[in-house]
Design a protein around this motif. Sequence first.
Motif, PDB file in Angstrom:
ATOM      1  N   PRO A 166      10.182  11.199  11.656  1.00 22.88           N
ATOM      2  CA  PRO A 166       9.508  10.746  12.880  1.00 22.88           C
ATOM      3  C   PRO A 166       9.859  11.565  14.112  1.00 22.88           C
ATOM      4  CG  PRO A 166      10.322   8.872  11.635  1.00 22.88           C
ATOM      5  CD  PRO A 166      10.895  10.078  10.982  1.00 22.88           C
ATOM      6  N   VAL A 167      11.079  12.104  14.157  1.00 18.41           N
ATOM      7  CA  VAL A 167      11.486  12.887  15.318  1.00 18.41           C
ATOM      8  C   VAL A 167      10.766  14.233  15.349  1.00 18.41           C
ATOM      9  CG1 VAL A 167      13.437  14.036  16.440  1.00 18.41           C
ATOM     10  CG2 VAL A 167      13.714  11.746  15.493  1.00 18.41           C
ATOM     11  N   ILE A 168      10.650  14.877  14.193  1.00 16.68           N
ATOM     12  CA  ILE A 168      10.023  16.199  14.144  1.00 16.68           C
ATOM     13  C   ILE A 168       8.525  16.123  13.881  1.00 16.68           C
ATOM     14  CG2 ILE A 168      12.184  17.208  13.315  1.00 16.68           C
ATOM     15  CD1 ILE A 168      10.888  17.419  10.554  1.00 16.68           C
ATOM     16  N   ARG A 169       7.966  14.919  13.842  1.00 18.46           N
ATOM     17  CA  ARG A 169       6.544  14.775  13.518  1.00 18.46           C
ATOM     18  C   ARG A 169       5.631  15.563  14.451  1.00 18.46           C
ATOM     19  NH1 ARG A 169       4.931   8.851  13.547  1.00 18.46           N
ATOM     20  NH2 ARG A 169       6.302   8.859  11.719  1.00 18.46           N
ATOM     21  N   PRO A 170       5.845  15.543  15.788  1.00 22.04           N
ATOM     22  CA  PRO A 170       4.951  16.350  16.648  1.00 22.04           C
ATOM     23  C   PRO A 170       4.974  17.834  16.308  1.00 22.04           C
ATOM     24  CG  PRO A 170       6.204  14.765  17.953  1.00 22.04           C
ATOM     25  CD  PRO A 170       6.792  14.738  16.578  1.00 22.04           C
ATOM     26  N   ALA A 171       6.182  18.383  16.067  1.00 23.43           N
ATOM     27  CA  ALA A 171       6.272  19.800  15.704  1.00 23.43           C
ATOM     28  C   ALA A 171       5.645  20.056  14.343  1.00 23.43           C
ATOM     29  CB  ALA A 171       7.736  20.243  15.711  1.00 23.43           C
ATOM     30  N   LEU A 172       5.799  19.115  13.433  1.00 26.06           N
ATOM     31  CA  LEU A 172       5.225  19.274  12.098  1.00 26.06           C
ATOM     32  C   LEU A 172       3.700  19.258  12.157  1.00 26.06           C
ATOM     33  CD1 LEU A 172       6.253  19.599   9.213  1.00 26.06           C
ATOM     34  CD2 LEU A 172       6.095  17.129   8.940  1.00 26.06           C
ATOM     35  N   ILE A 173       3.147  18.362  12.962  1.00 29.42           N
ATOM     36  CA  ILE A 173       1.690  18.302  13.119  1.00 29.42           C
ATOM     37  C   ILE A 173       1.182  19.574  13.780  1.00 29.42           C
ATOM     38  CG2 ILE A 173      -0.188  17.092  14.289  1.00 29.42           C
ATOM     39  CD1 ILE A 173       1.371  14.512  13.902  1.00 29.42           C
ATOM     40  N   ALA A 174       1.910  20.055  14.796  1.00 26.96           N
ATOM     41  CA  ALA A 174       1.503  21.291  15.468  1.00 26.96           C
ATOM     42  C   ALA A 174       1.557  22.474  14.515  1.00 26.96           C
ATOM     43  CB  ALA A 174       2.409  21.542  16.679  1.00 26.96           C
ATOM     44  N   GLY A 175       2.599  22.539  13.688  1.00 25.49           N
ATOM     45  CA  GLY A 175       2.691  23.618  12.717  1.00 25.49           C
ATOM     46  C   GLY A 175       1.582  23.552  11.674  1.00 25.49           C
ATOM     47  N   ALA A 176       1.266  22.340  11.209  1.00 27.58           N
ATOM     48  CA  ALA A 176       0.178  22.185  10.244  1.00 27.58           C
ATOM     49  C   ALA A 176      -1.162  22.568  10.868  1.00 27.58           C
ATOM     50  CB  ALA A 176       0.141  20.750   9.734  1.00 27.58           C
ATOM     51  N   ALA A 177      -1.359  22.207  12.137  1.00 28.47           N
ATOM     52  CA  ALA A 177      -2.601  22.581  12.821  1.00 28.47           C
ATOM     53  C   ALA A 177      -2.709  24.095  12.976  1.00 28.47           C
ATOM     54  CB  ALA A 177      -2.669  21.902  14.188  1.00 28.47           C
ATOM     55  N   MET A 178      -1.590  24.745  13.306  1.00 33.09           N
ATOM     56  CA  MET A 178      -1.593  26.200  13.412  1.00 33.09           C
ATOM     57  C   MET A 178      -1.899  26.849  12.062  1.00 33.09           C
ATOM     58  SD  MET A 178      -1.229  28.803  15.432  1.00 33.09           S
ATOM     59  CE  MET A 178      -0.376  28.130  16.865  1.00 33.09           C
ATOM     60  N   ALA A 179      -1.310  26.293  10.999  1.00 29.26           N
ATOM     61  CA  ALA A 179      -1.580  26.820   9.659  1.00 29.26           C
ATOM     62  C   ALA A 179      -3.049  26.615   9.283  1.00 29.26           C
ATOM     63  CB  ALA A 179      -0.666  26.141   8.642  1.00 29.26           C
ATOM     64  N   PHE A 180      -3.616  25.464   9.625  1.00 28.28           N
ATOM     65  CA  PHE A 180      -5.017  25.182   9.331  1.00 28.28           C
ATOM     66  C   PHE A 180      -5.926  26.179  10.035  1.00 28.28           C
ATOM     67  CE2 PHE A 180      -9.077  23.204  10.161  1.00 28.28           C
ATOM     68  CZ  PHE A 180      -9.410  22.625   8.953  1.00 28.28           C
ATOM     69  N   ILE A 181      -5.672  26.405  11.323  1.00 26.28           N
ATOM     70  CA  ILE A 181      -6.523  27.329  12.092  1.00 26.28           C
ATOM     71  C   ILE A 181      -6.398  28.745  11.554  1.00 26.28           C
ATOM     72  CG2 ILE A 181      -6.860  28.349  14.375  1.00 26.28           C
ATOM     73  CD1 ILE A 181      -5.923  25.662  15.548  1.00 26.28           C
ATOM     74  N   THR A 182      -5.161  29.161  11.261  1.00 25.77           N
ATOM     75  CA  THR A 182      -4.944  30.513  10.749  1.00 25.77           C
ATOM     76  C   THR A 182      -5.645  30.710   9.418  1.00 25.77           C
ATOM     77  OG1 THR A 182      -2.785  30.588  11.866  1.00 25.77           O
ATOM     78  CG2 THR A 182      -3.189  32.200  10.122  1.00 25.77           C
ATOM     79  N   SER A 183      -5.547  29.714   8.539  1.00 27.75           N
ATOM     80  CA  SER A 183      -6.192  29.812   7.233  1.00 27.75           C
ATOM     81  C   SER A 183      -7.706  29.808   7.363  1.00 27.75           C
ATOM     82  CB  SER A 183      -5.723  28.657   6.339  1.00 27.75           C
ATOM     83  OG  SER A 183      -6.454  28.617   5.134  1.00 27.75           O
ATOM     84  N   PHE A 184      -8.234  28.939   8.201  1.00 27.00           N
ATOM     85  CA  PHE A 184      -9.684  28.820   8.339  1.00 27.00           C
ATOM     86  C   PHE A 184     -10.297  30.106   8.888  1.00 27.00           C
ATOM     87  CE2 PHE A 184     -13.719  27.549  10.132  1.00 27.00           C
ATOM     88  CZ  PHE A 184     -14.184  26.585   9.258  1.00 27.00           C
ATOM     89  N   ASP A 185      -9.605  30.782   9.799  1.00 26.19           N
ATOM     90  CA  ASP A 185     -10.151  31.973  10.450  1.00 26.19           C
ATOM     91  C   ASP A 185      -9.810  33.268   9.722  1.00 26.19           C
ATOM     92  OD1 ASP A 185     -11.303  30.476  12.427  1.00 26.19           O
ATOM     93  OD2 ASP A 185      -9.651  30.705  13.835  1.00 26.19           O
ATOM     94  N   GLU A 186      -9.022  33.209   8.650  1.00 23.37           N
ATOM     95  CA  GLU A 186      -8.567  34.433   7.994  1.00 23.37           C
ATOM     96  C   GLU A 186      -9.736  35.167   7.332  1.00 23.37           C
ATOM     97  OE1 GLU A 186      -6.756  37.521   6.905  1.00 23.37           O
ATOM     98  OE2 GLU A 186      -5.652  36.013   8.044  1.00 23.37           O
ATOM     99  N   VAL A 187      -9.830  36.470   7.611  1.00 21.29           N
ATOM    100  CA  VAL A 187     -10.913  37.291   7.078  1.00 21.29           C
ATOM    101  C   VAL A 187     -10.389  38.339   6.094  1.00 21.29           C
ATOM    102  CG1 VAL A 187     -12.751  38.921   7.664  1.00 21.29           C
ATOM    103  CG2 VAL A 187     -12.323  36.955   9.131  1.00 21.29           C
ATOM    104  N   VAL A 188      -9.322  39.033   6.474  1.00 18.42           N
ATOM    105  CA  VAL A 188      -8.864  40.185   5.681  1.00 18.42           C
ATOM    106  C   VAL A 188      -8.425  39.753   4.285  1.00 18.42           C
ATOM    107  CG1 VAL A 188      -7.230  42.092   5.570  1.00 18.42           C
ATOM    108  CG2 VAL A 188      -8.197  41.408   7.776  1.00 18.42           C
ATOM    109  N   LEU A 189      -7.571  38.734   4.203  1.00 19.40           N
ATOM    110  CA  LEU A 189      -7.123  38.265   2.895  1.00 19.40           C
ATOM    111  C   LEU A 189      -8.292  37.766   2.051  1.00 19.40           C
ATOM    112  CD1 LEU A 189      -3.833  36.339   3.793  1.00 19.40           C
ATOM    113  CD2 LEU A 189      -4.033  38.545   2.640  1.00 19.40           C
ATOM    114  N   ALA A 190      -9.226  37.082   2.698  1.00 18.30           N
ATOM    115  CA  ALA A 190     -10.381  36.569   1.963  1.00 18.30           C
ATOM    116  C   ALA A 190     -11.259  37.703   1.445  1.00 18.30           C
ATOM    117  CB  ALA A 190     -11.194  35.636   2.855  1.00 18.30           C
TER     118      ALA A 190
END
Length: 244
Positions: A166-190
């Motif tokens: 519960p203490v690290i939940r905000p950072a965990l959600i922010a990290g997951a959101a960053m990972a989601f955006i990075t994955s969704f926008d990735e072109v070169v690897l795809a």
Amino acid sequence: MIYLLVPIAVVVVSPFGDTGFIAFPPQGLTLKWYAAALNDGRYLTGFLLSLRLASIVALISASLGMCAAYAITRYDFPGAKALEALFLSPLILPTLVMAVALTAYFTRSGLPTGTWRLVAAQSIICIPYVIRIVLPLLQRFDRSLEEAALSLGATPIRSFFLVLVPVIRPALIAGAAMAFITSFDEVVLALFLSVPGQTTLPVMIYSSVQLGFEPVVAAVAGLLVCLTGVVMVIMHFFGLRTRG
């Protein structure tokens, strides 16, 4: 703010023009390009594939990134700093170099072709974002809270999920959101790892732009911008309601 937002506004407004090419300000007024984008099943299929991949990558990255950050901060062992640098090294490597290296590795490893290669590759570049966001919060975490939970009879696992998470939940959600955006926008690897029939939306947009920047492509980009804006507004009001 104007410098940042005007190019985005150009992408959203240009497809309203009645011409067969991109023009700003738009000439005429029509919704046919947005309708064509919505009726084109290829873009919808690519969007759903990108959405599925990004969701899986965000879940994997959040889980493994949290575990890695926890191990680095909680256990004092030789090479901890080197291990942290190793985890964060994908952040400094060019994506093109990473794509070529992973393509050669997957070919030799015998990993079946398909979306799971892309999931593994995108997780490698997304996990460091989660570690970088969660790590400082874990370093500042008061361990006496866990000790108090253990002294009251909680097991280490219950203490981890009921006190630490519960203490690290905000950072965990922010990290997951960053990972989601990075994955969704990735072109070169795809581009390197996708298989025929499983093309992500960014690759479709990239390929369409190479052939000619048509209003339909701009309409697809405009729909993504509008969808992102709606999600941001919902998250903003949800955050205000949670704090209230």
